[in-house]
Scaffold this motif. Structure first.
Motif, PDB file in Angstrom:
ATOM      1  N   UNK A   1      49.049  48.086  27.566  1.00  0.00           N
ATOM      2  CA  UNK A   1      48.694  49.032  28.621  1.00  0.00           C
ATOM      3  C   UNK A   1      49.411  48.687  29.935  1.00  0.00           C
ATOM      4  N   UNK A   2      49.478  47.392  30.247  1.00  0.00           N
ATOM      5  CA  UNK A   2      50.155  46.969  31.469  1.00  0.00           C
ATOM      6  C   UNK A   2      51.627  47.380  31.424  1.00  0.00           C
ATOM      7  N   UNK A   3      52.254  47.157  30.267  1.00  0.00           N
ATOM      8  CA  UNK A   3      53.657  47.516  30.126  1.00  0.00           C
ATOM      9  C   UNK A   3      53.849  49.028  30.236  1.00  0.00           C
ATOM     10  N   UNK A   4      52.931  49.797  29.673  1.00  0.00           N
ATOM     11  CA  UNK A   4      53.011  51.261  29.746  1.00  0.00           C
ATOM     12  C   UNK A   4      52.977  51.733  31.194  1.00  0.00           C
ATOM     13  N   UNK A   5      52.152  51.068  32.019  1.00  0.00           N
ATOM     14  CA  UNK A   5      52.020  51.463  33.414  1.00  0.00           C
ATOM     15  C   UNK A   5      53.170  50.987  34.288  1.00  0.00           C
ATOM     16  N   UNK A   6      53.744  49.838  33.934  1.00  0.00           N
ATOM     17  CA  UNK A   6      54.759  49.243  34.812  1.00  0.00           C
ATOM     18  C   UNK A   6      56.197  49.534  34.399  1.00  0.00           C
ATOM     19  N   UNK A   7      56.446  49.756  33.122  1.00  0.00           N
ATOM     20  CA  UNK A   7      57.825  49.943  32.651  1.00  0.00           C
ATOM     21  C   UNK A   7      58.569  51.064  33.365  1.00  0.00           C
ATOM     22  N   UNK A   8      57.961  52.253  33.539  1.00  0.00           N
ATOM     23  CA  UNK A   8      58.705  53.334  34.196  1.00  0.00           C
ATOM     24  C   UNK A   8      59.140  52.988  35.615  1.00  0.00           C
ATOM     25  N   UNK A   9      58.391  52.112  36.276  1.00  0.00           N
ATOM     26  CA  UNK A   9      58.711  51.778  37.667  1.00  0.00           C
ATOM     27  C   UNK A   9      59.923  50.858  37.777  1.00  0.00           C
ATOM     28  N   UNK A  10      60.407  50.366  36.652  1.00  0.00           N
ATOM     29  CA  UNK A  10      61.610  49.534  36.673  1.00  0.00           C
ATOM     30  C   UNK A  10      62.882  50.389  36.768  1.00  0.00           C
ATOM     31  N   UNK A  11      62.733  51.680  36.540  1.00  0.00           N
ATOM     32  CA  UNK A  11      63.879  52.592  36.525  1.00  0.00           C
ATOM     33  C   UNK A  11      63.950  53.351  37.835  1.00  0.00           C
ATOM     34  N   UNK A  12      65.058  53.285  38.566  1.00  0.00           N
ATOM     35  CA  UNK A  12      65.161  53.973  39.865  1.00  0.00           C
ATOM     36  C   UNK A  12      64.917  55.467  39.787  1.00  0.00           C
ATOM     37  N   UNK A  13      65.418  56.125  38.730  1.00  0.00           N
ATOM     38  CA  UNK A  13      65.229  57.576  38.654  1.00  0.00           C
ATOM     39  C   UNK A  13      63.764  57.937  38.427  1.00  0.00           C
ATOM     40  N   UNK A  14      63.010  57.065  37.740  1.00  0.00           N
ATOM     41  CA  UNK A  14      61.585  57.312  37.563  1.00  0.00           C
ATOM     42  C   UNK A  14      60.828  57.063  38.860  1.00  0.00           C
ATOM     43  N   UNK A  15      61.248  56.080  39.642  1.00  0.00           N
ATOM     44  CA  UNK A  15      60.616  55.851  40.945  1.00  0.00           C
ATOM     45  C   UNK A  15      60.742  57.087  41.832  1.00  0.00           C
ATOM     46  N   UNK A  16      61.945  57.660  41.853  1.00  0.00           N
ATOM     47  CA  UNK A  16      62.154  58.868  42.655  1.00  0.00           C
ATOM     48  C   UNK A  16      61.339  60.040  42.101  1.00  0.00           C
ATOM     49  N   UNK A  17      61.278  60.142  40.784  1.00  0.00           N
ATOM     50  CA  UNK A  17      60.521  61.232  40.164  1.00  0.00           C
ATOM     51  C   UNK A  17      59.035  61.112  40.478  1.00  0.00           C
ATOM     52  N   UNK A  18      58.494  59.884  40.399  1.00  0.00           N
ATOM     53  CA  UNK A  18      57.084  59.666  40.725  1.00  0.00           C
ATOM     54  C   UNK A  18      56.798  60.057  42.176  1.00  0.00           C
ATOM     55  N   UNK A  19      57.688  59.652  43.083  1.00  0.00           N
ATOM     56  CA  UNK A  19      57.478  59.959  44.505  1.00  0.00           C
ATOM     57  C   UNK A  19      57.480  61.453  44.750  1.00  0.00           C
ATOM     58  N   UNK A  20      58.468  62.167  44.205  1.00  0.00           N
ATOM     59  CA  UNK A  20      58.557  63.612  44.404  1.00  0.00           C
ATOM     60  C   UNK A  20      57.370  64.323  43.761  1.00  0.00           C
ATOM     61  N   UNK A  21      57.005  63.910  42.535  1.00  0.00           N
ATOM     62  CA  UNK A  21      55.890  64.549  41.839  1.00  0.00           C
ATOM     63  C   UNK A  21      54.583  64.365  42.605  1.00  0.00           C
TER      64      UNK A  21
END
Length: 290
Positions: A1-21
């Motif tokens: 579960x921890x990996x599921x929550x943290x893995x996407x945040x290692x990717x810059x494009x996902x960080x930007x997507x999370x912020x915009x969303x």
């Protein structure tokens, strides 16, 4: 579960997507409250589609698609606000006229091109995973302005939504408030197009506010809940998209709709379960013979 929550945040494009969303979900939640209270959900679909000819025109001349969409959407919103002041025609009728015209015009403009491109298809279906750093800051700035405007005139918008004639008799500038709401809704929709696209943007505007409406009767609480549902639901939709390799915009809408359905069933006062529980009590308390 921890990996599921943290893995996407290692990717810059996902960080930007999370912020915009998150930003778009929050802003759509706040603005959507007044759209739902006004009973003008159709305006979201109409404006989203009315932006289409502006995008098609910008595409034809190799201009900025979002600026083209914003110009067309705001122009249509101003025309709707002006024509709907004639109370002989209902607001949804006027919206329907301009909605059909704008979308038809967009189809005509697109038909002049030989093929579709990724840029134009991303406008229709969204491409939140491809946003840049400048997109994040632009969305954040525009979103902050929209929220401040809505909160500044929120009481007046509610007064007009509840009773236009009483509001006019009280000296409120009904036409200018209509115009302000239409422009705010249009800007919010155009800002959201990159996240979920033209086809799904209505869900982002309406669903969080409709969900909050099931939970409270207070405006401030409804606004807060709608923004939280919009922001968290959008981020959760991106997690689903990442985990199962699904379309990001569609995943966001599906998650938000799932939250709405759960709320519709389980809301403490207005949910389906609460109504079913109260119904036997009403039958038992009814006088005999009735």
């Amino acid at each position: 579960m921890i990996e599921f929550l943290t893995d996407p945040w290692q990717l810059p494009f996902m960080q930007r997507a999370f912020a915009v969303a998150a930003i778009i979900g929050l802003v759509c939640g706040v603005v959507g409250v007044y759209v739902v209270l006004r009973g003008m959900a159709f305006i979201g679909d109409a404006v989203a589609h009315s932006a289409f000819p502006g995008v098609a025109l910008a595409y034809a001349f190799e201009g900025n698609l979002l600026l083209g969409g914003a110009a067309a959407g705001i122009t249509t919103a101003v025309l709707i606000a002006f024509v709907s002041q004639n109370r002989r025609l209902k607001e949804d009728t006027v919206i329907g006229v301009f909605f059909a015209f704008a979308f038809g015009l967009g189809i005509v403009l697109v038909s002049t091109r030989d093929s579709w491109t990724t840029d134009l298809s991303s406008f229709l279906f969204g491409q939140v995973l491809a946003v840049s750093d400048s997109d994040v800051w632009t969305v954040a700035a525009i979103g902050a302005v929209l929220v401040l405007v809505v909160l500044a005139i929120g009481k007046e918008l509610v007064a007009v939504s509840l009773d236009r004639e009483t509001a006019r008799a009280a000296g409120l500038p009904v036409f200018r408030l209509d115009l302000a709401l239409y422009v705010v809704v249009t800007t919010t929709i155009v800002m959201s197009l990159e996240a979920v696209g033209n086809i799904l943007v209505l869900a982002l505007l309406i669903t969080p506010a409709a969900t909050a409406r099931m939970l409270t009767d207070r405006l401030w609480a409804m606004t807060l809940l709608a923004s939280l549902i919009g922001g968290t639901g959008s981020v959760a939709g991106l997690y689903v998209s990442y985990a199962y390799d699904l379309a990001a915009g569609g995943s966001v809408v599906v998650v938000l709709t799932g939250i709405f359905i759960l709320t519709w069933c389980l809301a403490p006062r207005h949910g389906l379960l609460a109504r079913l529980v109260r119904r036997p009590d009403r039958v038992a308390l009814a006088p005999a013979g009735r």
